[in-house]
Design a protein around this motif. Structure first.
Motif, PDB file in Angstrom:
ATOM      1  N   ILE A   1       0.837  -1.208   0.000  1.00  0.00           N
ATOM      2  CA  ILE A   1       0.000   0.000   0.000  1.00  0.00           C
ATOM      3  C   ILE A   1       0.871   1.256   0.000  1.00  0.00           C
ATOM      4  O   ILE A   1       0.660   2.163  -0.815  1.00  0.00           O
ATOM      5  CB  ILE A   1      -0.960  -0.007   1.204  1.00  0.00           C
ATOM      6  N   ALA A   2       1.869   1.312   0.876  1.00  0.00           N
ATOM      7  CA  ALA A   2       2.710   2.506   0.993  1.00  0.00           C
ATOM      8  C   ALA A   2       3.557   2.740  -0.255  1.00  0.00           C
ATOM      9  O   ALA A   2       3.811   3.888  -0.631  1.00  0.00           O
ATOM     10  CB  ALA A   2       3.610   2.398   2.216  1.00  0.00           C
ATOM     11  N   ASP A   3       3.973   1.669  -0.918  1.00  0.00           N
ATOM     12  CA  ASP A   3       4.851   1.796  -2.084  1.00  0.00           C
ATOM     13  C   ASP A   3       4.102   2.016  -3.395  1.00  0.00           C
ATOM     14  O   ASP A   3       4.737   2.201  -4.437  1.00  0.00           O
ATOM     15  CB  ASP A   3       5.744   0.562  -2.207  1.00  0.00           C
ATOM     16  N   ASN A   4       2.791   1.983  -3.353  1.00  0.00           N
ATOM     17  CA  ASN A   4       1.981   2.177  -4.568  1.00  0.00           C
ATOM     18  C   ASN A   4       0.878   3.203  -4.324  1.00  0.00           C
ATOM     19  O   ASN A   4      -0.311   2.888  -4.414  1.00  0.00           O
ATOM     20  CB  ASN A   4       1.379   0.831  -5.008  1.00  0.00           C
ATOM     21  N   PRO A   5       1.258   4.441  -4.023  1.00  0.00           N
ATOM     22  CA  PRO A   5       0.250   5.449  -3.663  1.00  0.00           C
ATOM     23  C   PRO A   5      -0.725   5.783  -4.789  1.00  0.00           C
ATOM     24  O   PRO A   5      -1.820   6.264  -4.517  1.00  0.00           O
ATOM     25  CB  PRO A   5       1.088   6.674  -3.283  1.00  0.00           C
ATOM     26  N   ALA A   6      -0.362   5.511  -6.026  1.00  0.00           N
ATOM     27  CA  ALA A   6      -1.281   5.785  -7.133  1.00  0.00           C
ATOM     28  C   ALA A   6      -2.439   4.781  -7.173  1.00  0.00           C
ATOM     29  O   ALA A   6      -3.463   5.043  -7.798  1.00  0.00           O
ATOM     30  CB  ALA A   6      -0.532   5.752  -8.462  1.00  0.00           C
ATOM     31  N   CYS A   7      -2.271   3.663  -6.484  1.00  0.00           N
ATOM     32  CA  CYS A   7      -3.285   2.605  -6.535  1.00  0.00           C
ATOM     33  C   CYS A   7      -4.234   2.585  -5.333  1.00  0.00           C
ATOM     34  O   CYS A   7      -5.219   1.860  -5.343  1.00  0.00           O
ATOM     35  CB  CYS A   7      -2.594   1.248  -6.647  1.00  0.00           C
ATOM     36  N   PHE A   8      -3.908   3.345  -4.301  1.00  0.00           N
ATOM     37  CA  PHE A   8      -4.723   3.342  -3.086  1.00  0.00           C
ATOM     38  C   PHE A   8      -5.052   4.782  -2.708  1.00  0.00           C
ATOM     39  O   PHE A   8      -4.335   5.707  -3.069  1.00  0.00           O
ATOM     40  CB  PHE A   8      -3.962   2.663  -1.939  1.00  0.00           C
ATOM     41  N   ASP A   9      -6.147   4.963  -1.971  1.00  0.00           N
ATOM     42  CA  ASP A   9      -6.510   6.337  -1.600  1.00  0.00           C
ATOM     43  C   ASP A   9      -5.525   6.872  -0.564  1.00  0.00           C
ATOM     44  O   ASP A   9      -4.818   6.124   0.110  1.00  0.00           O
ATOM     45  CB  ASP A   9      -7.961   6.444  -1.127  1.00  0.00           C
ATOM     46  N   ALA A  10      -5.476   8.177  -0.454  1.00  0.00           N
ATOM     47  CA  ALA A  10      -4.489   8.859   0.387  1.00  0.00           C
ATOM     48  C   ALA A  10      -4.584   8.423   1.847  1.00  0.00           C
ATOM     49  O   ALA A  10      -3.562   8.290   2.526  1.00  0.00           O
ATOM     50  CB  ALA A  10      -4.654  10.370   0.280  1.00  0.00           C
ATOM     51  N   SER A  11      -5.775   8.171   2.330  1.00  0.00           N
ATOM     52  CA  SER A  11      -5.962   7.750   3.718  1.00  0.00           C
ATOM     53  C   SER A  11      -5.309   6.395   3.969  1.00  0.00           C
ATOM     54  O   SER A  11      -4.648   6.195   4.994  1.00  0.00           O
ATOM     55  CB  SER A  11      -7.453   7.686   4.027  1.00  0.00           C
ATOM     56  N   MET A  12      -5.480   5.461   3.042  1.00  0.00           N
ATOM     57  CA  MET A  12      -4.873   4.136   3.199  1.00  0.00           C
ATOM     58  C   MET A  12      -3.350   4.225   3.157  1.00  0.00           C
ATOM     59  O   MET A  12      -2.664   3.568   3.931  1.00  0.00           O
ATOM     60  CB  MET A  12      -5.364   3.188   2.104  1.00  0.00           C
ATOM     61  N   VAL A  13      -2.831   5.040   2.243  1.00  0.00           N
ATOM     62  CA  VAL A  13      -1.380   5.189   2.120  1.00  0.00           C
ATOM     63  C   VAL A  13      -0.808   5.803   3.396  1.00  0.00           C
ATOM     64  O   VAL A  13       0.196   5.326   3.936  1.00  0.00           O
ATOM     65  CB  VAL A  13      -1.016   6.030   0.880  1.00  0.00           C
ATOM     66  N   ALA A  14      -1.464   6.846   3.909  1.00  0.00           N
ATOM     67  CA  ALA A  14      -0.988   7.500   5.130  1.00  0.00           C
ATOM     68  C   ALA A  14      -1.042   6.540   6.316  1.00  0.00           C
ATOM     69  O   ALA A  14      -0.105   6.488   7.123  1.00  0.00           O
ATOM     70  CB  ALA A  14      -1.822   8.742   5.414  1.00  0.00           C
ATOM     71  N   THR A  15      -2.105   5.772   6.419  1.00  0.00           N
ATOM     72  CA  THR A  15      -2.230   4.803   7.511  1.00  0.00           C
ATOM     73  C   THR A  15      -1.154   3.733   7.406  1.00  0.00           C
ATOM     74  O   THR A  15      -0.530   3.380   8.412  1.00  0.00           O
ATOM     75  CB  THR A  15      -3.628   4.155   7.495  1.00  0.00           C
ATOM     76  N   ALA A  16      -0.927   3.228   6.211  1.00  0.00           N
ATOM     77  CA  ALA A  16       0.101   2.197   6.023  1.00  0.00           C
ATOM     78  C   ALA A  16       1.482   2.731   6.399  1.00  0.00           C
ATOM     79  O   ALA A  16       2.258   2.051   7.078  1.00  0.00           O
ATOM     80  CB  ALA A  16       0.093   1.709   4.576  1.00  0.00           C
ATOM     81  N   ARG A  17       1.788   3.957   5.973  1.00  0.00           N
ATOM     82  CA  ARG A  17       3.095   4.543   6.302  1.00  0.00           C
ATOM     83  C   ARG A  17       3.246   4.760   7.814  1.00  0.00           C
ATOM     84  O   ARG A  17       4.308   4.506   8.381  1.00  0.00           O
ATOM     85  CB  ARG A  17       3.289   5.852   5.544  1.00  0.00           C
TER      86      ARG A  17
END
Length: 115
Positions: free
Chosen positions: A70-86
């Motif tokens: 999720i963190a390494d593919n920010p174009a594929c997931f919404d910003a909230s998911m990317v931020a949470t994963a990071r």
């Protein structure tokens, strides 16, 4: 004179072709990967599988893998998911560093201990 026209037309065709290929390259680089659907589905499947696992190293590993996807593919997931994963990855790394420091301290205080 006809030789000059041929060179001129060939030059124009070359410039147009290079512009077209350059546009394709830029478009591909700036657009999200076409694999987003499979990445999202894979992450969802891994989360479901992880939910059924017993707590332990295997589950922790599976969780880290999903978070990295999720963190390494920010174009594929919404910003909230990317931020949470990071944020989760940061927390896991911080906890691992603290545990390693505790272990090193315990080894240095107890010389009879094998570390």
């Amino acid at each position: 004179m006809s030789g000059i026209k041929v060179v001129a037309y060939a030059s124009i065709v070359a410039v147009v072709l290079l512009a077209f290929l350059g546009g394709l390259a830029v478009g591909r680089k700036s657009s999200p990967t076409s694999d987003c659907g499979s990445l999202r589905q894979g992450a969802l499947d891994s989360i479901k599988e992880s939910d059924q696992m017993d707590p332990g190293p295997e589950k922790q590993f599976q969780t880290r893998v999903v978070l990295h996807v999720i963190a390494d593919n920010p174009a594929c997931f919404d910003a909230s998911m990317v931020a949470t994963a990071r944020a989760e990855l940061d927390q896991l790394s911080s906890e691992a560093a603290k545990e390693a420091a505790r272990e090193a301290r315990a080894c240095s205080e107890d010389w009879s201990r094998v570390c």
